[in-house]
Enzyme design. Structure first.
Site, PDB file in Angstrom:
ATOM      1  N   HIS A  50     -55.025 -82.768 -17.792  1.00  0.00           N
ATOM      2  CA  HIS A  50     -55.762 -83.426 -16.705  1.00  0.00           C
ATOM      3  C   HIS A  50     -56.369 -84.752 -17.184  1.00  0.00           C
ATOM      4  CE1 HIS A  50     -55.314 -80.373 -13.579  1.00  0.00           C
ATOM      5  NE2 HIS A  50     -55.328 -79.501 -14.573  1.00  0.00           N
ATOM      6  N   ALA A 138     -44.134 -71.958 -13.753  1.00  0.00           N
ATOM      7  CA  ALA A 138     -44.778 -71.527 -15.001  1.00  0.00           C
ATOM      8  C   ALA A 138     -45.514 -72.680 -15.674  1.00  0.00           C
ATOM      9  CB  ALA A 138     -43.728 -70.950 -15.952  1.00  0.00           C
ATOM     10  N   GLU A 180     -42.227 -87.534  -6.279  1.00  0.00           N
ATOM     11  CA  GLU A 180     -43.109 -86.357  -6.263  1.00  0.00           C
ATOM     12  C   GLU A 180     -44.372 -86.630  -5.448  1.00  0.00           C
ATOM     13  OE1 GLU A 180     -43.013 -83.930  -9.606  1.00  0.00           O
ATOM     14  OE2 GLU A 180     -45.084 -83.248  -9.414  1.00  0.00           O
ATOM     15  N   ASP A 192     -45.417 -85.342 -16.725  1.00  0.00           N
ATOM     16  CA  ASP A 192     -44.220 -84.494 -16.766  1.00  0.00           C
ATOM     17  C   ASP A 192     -42.935 -85.321 -16.790  1.00  0.00           C
ATOM     18  OD1 ASP A 192     -46.280 -82.731 -16.282  1.00  0.00           O
ATOM     19  OD2 ASP A 192     -45.816 -82.528 -14.155  1.00  0.00           O
TER      20      ASP A 192
HETATM   21  C1  GLA Z   1     -49.484 -81.169 -13.895  1.00  0.00           C
HETATM   22  C2  GLA Z   1     -49.256 -82.585 -13.414  1.00  0.00           C
HETATM   23  C3  GLA Z   1     -49.430 -83.585 -14.557  1.00  0.00           C
HETATM   24  C4  GLA Z   1     -50.749 -83.364 -15.284  1.00  0.00           C
HETATM   25  C5  GLA Z   1     -50.937 -81.893 -15.628  1.00  0.00           C
HETATM   26  C6  GLA Z   1     -52.306 -81.595 -16.202  1.00  0.00           C
HETATM   27  O1  GLA Z   1     -48.485 -80.810 -14.803  1.00  0.00           O
HETATM   28  O2  GLA Z   1     -47.957 -82.707 -12.894  1.00  0.00           O
HETATM   29  O3  GLA Z   1     -49.334 -84.888 -14.052  1.00  0.00           O
HETATM   30  O4  GLA Z   1     -51.832 -83.856 -14.535  1.00  0.00           O
HETATM   31  O5  GLA Z   1     -50.763 -81.067 -14.487  1.00  0.00           O
HETATM   32  O6  GLA Z   1     -52.432 -82.162 -17.453  1.00  0.00           O
END
Ligand code: GLA
Length: 412
Positions: A50, A138, A180, A192
């Site tokens: 986060h 997951a 997204e 991600d």
């Molecule tokens: C998800 C979101 C990412 C990131 C994480 C927390 O995976 O897609 O962008 O904010 O939560 O680190």
């Protein structure tokens, strides 16, 4: 005790064979084989949770588990996708893809085509199939793997020339993030997609999410050789059902933006660990229940932990990162409040069974945890976690090992 379930990754050959067969069954009669097969990995975030949407640091690796796609370009603008995981074909015309109007998982596919088209590229329709060994739901980024597999496929098939270097991959990642955020409607932060498109085998990727950094300055691959340190990175899919995920994620984001506004800074990265007490004092009059202060404390301390973690890894001291992982989990549990019973139990039972560090990974509210484990103690930790879940009457978790693996690309 029942036998632990290992979630195996597929070889490239196996993944390619699966999607080619599925393509022939789904679309072959219409007009021949797929033009090729591409794949993209899920990710696991080592630390820095986060923080991406707060312009902070995060440190993901690419998983050996990948999403495979077989694609054939069409001459019109229809997107048709079939998946081994669902029965229904998904179909839509690209000209109908607009924010807020696209339903279902195909949004991740059509969204990437839409975003590249918005960038001025001559995108066409396609027939495609998907199959994946990235565990779904997951927090291992199965959706980013889907987007990024299509991004590299379209890049290749349309000759966009972006996949060949890191600068081009930054643009592909940006298209996936817009897909997204705007088409699939999930306000996620970009970690991600960067992990899936920019990782290197054997390396973790230190991402610095400050918007003012240039595309190439914001990611640094760091050798992450756990095996050389006699360790393994164990991922535990707790199978906790995600609840209210989108609403809760958006609420965390909104709190961070609100805190930054009250502090008069562009983003929370602008608050340094030295300035944290002062920032918390500034927030106090506006924050009767303490929520904003807890969120800010997590974000600021998490970026500091990520920097320390990366320094230890760079110095070849990976065996010493355990306390940072544990502190990250405690902060996500107590200050950011995104853990659930299953992720807490998974972390606690991993540590009790001998892990040298453990934490939840990804967005939270369920999903997976990671544990850094001595290579000869993997079985013992797996058994400890399995037993703890059984005793608690919870669904059995799934286990996988995560050597840092390769980014998205052409597979066959
Ligand atoms: C998800 C979101 C990412 C990131 C994480 C927390 O995976 O897609 O962008 O904010 O939560 O680190």
């Amino acid at each position: 005790m029942s036998t632990p379930e290992w979630l195996e990754s597929w070889s490239d050959d196996d993944g390619a064979r699966r999607v080619r067969d599925l393509f022939d069954r789904s679309f072959g009669p219409d007009g021949g084989a797929a033009d090729g097969v591409w794949s993209a990995p899920g990710r696991v975030n080592l630390i820095g949770e986060h923080t991406d949407y707060n312009a902070g640091l995060c440190l993901p690796i690419a998983l050996p588990h990948r999403t495979f796609v077989a694609v054939r370009l069409r001459d019109d603008d229809t997107v048709r996708v079939a998946s081994a995981q669902t029965d229904a074909h998904w179909e839509m015309r690209l000209s109908d893809v607009v924010p807020g109007e696209v339903e279902g998982w195909g949004a991740y596919v059509a969204g990437v085509a839409w975003a590249l088209q918005q960038d001025g590229f001559p995108v066409r329709g396609l027939d495609a199939v998907v199959d994946s060994c990235v565990p779904f739901g997951a927090s291992l980024s199965s959706s980013a793997a889907l987007e990024c597999a299509f991004a590299v496929a379209l890049d290749d098939l349309l000759g966009l020339g972006l996949g060949g270097d890191d600068a081009g991959r930054v643009r592909l990642a940006a298209a996936c993030i817009r897909a997204e955020n705007e088409i699939a409607g999930a306000a996620t932060g970009g970690l991600d997609q960067a992990a899936s498109l920019r990782s290197r085998p054997g390396h973790a990727l230190l991402l610095d999410c400050r918007p003012e950094l240039g595309a190439l300055e914001n990611a640094a691959p760091i050798p992450f050789d756990v095996a050389a340190a006699g360790l393994e990175l164990l991922v535990i899919d707790t199978r906790a059902p995600h609840q209210l995920v989108d609403g809760q994620y958006a609420a965390r984001r909104a709190s961070c933006e609100e805190a930054a506004r009250l502090l008069g800074v562009p983003h929370l990265r602008a608050v340094t660990p030295d300035g944290l007490d002062e920032a918390l004092a500034t927030l106090e009059p506006h924050d009767a229940d303490g929520v904003l202060r807890r969120r800010v404390r997590h974000v600021v301390t998490e970026t500091a932990r990520t920097a320390e973690f990366a320094d230890l890894v760079r110095a070849g001291r990976v065996a010493e990162v355990g306390p940072l992982m544990n502190a990250s989990h405690a902060s996500l549990r107590d200050d950011y409040e995104v853990t659930v019973r299953e992720t807490d139990l998974s972390v606690d039972s991993s540590l009790a069974a001998g892990a040298i560090g453990a934490r939840m990974t990804g967005g939270g509210f369920g999903g997976s945890t990671i544990a850094l484990v001595r290579a000869d103690e993997v079985e013992q930790v797996v058994a400890g976690v399995q037993r703890a879940f059984e005793e608690a009457g919870l669904r059995a978790p799934g286990f996988l090992l995560a050597p840092p693996s390769a980014a998205a690309g052409r597979t066959a």
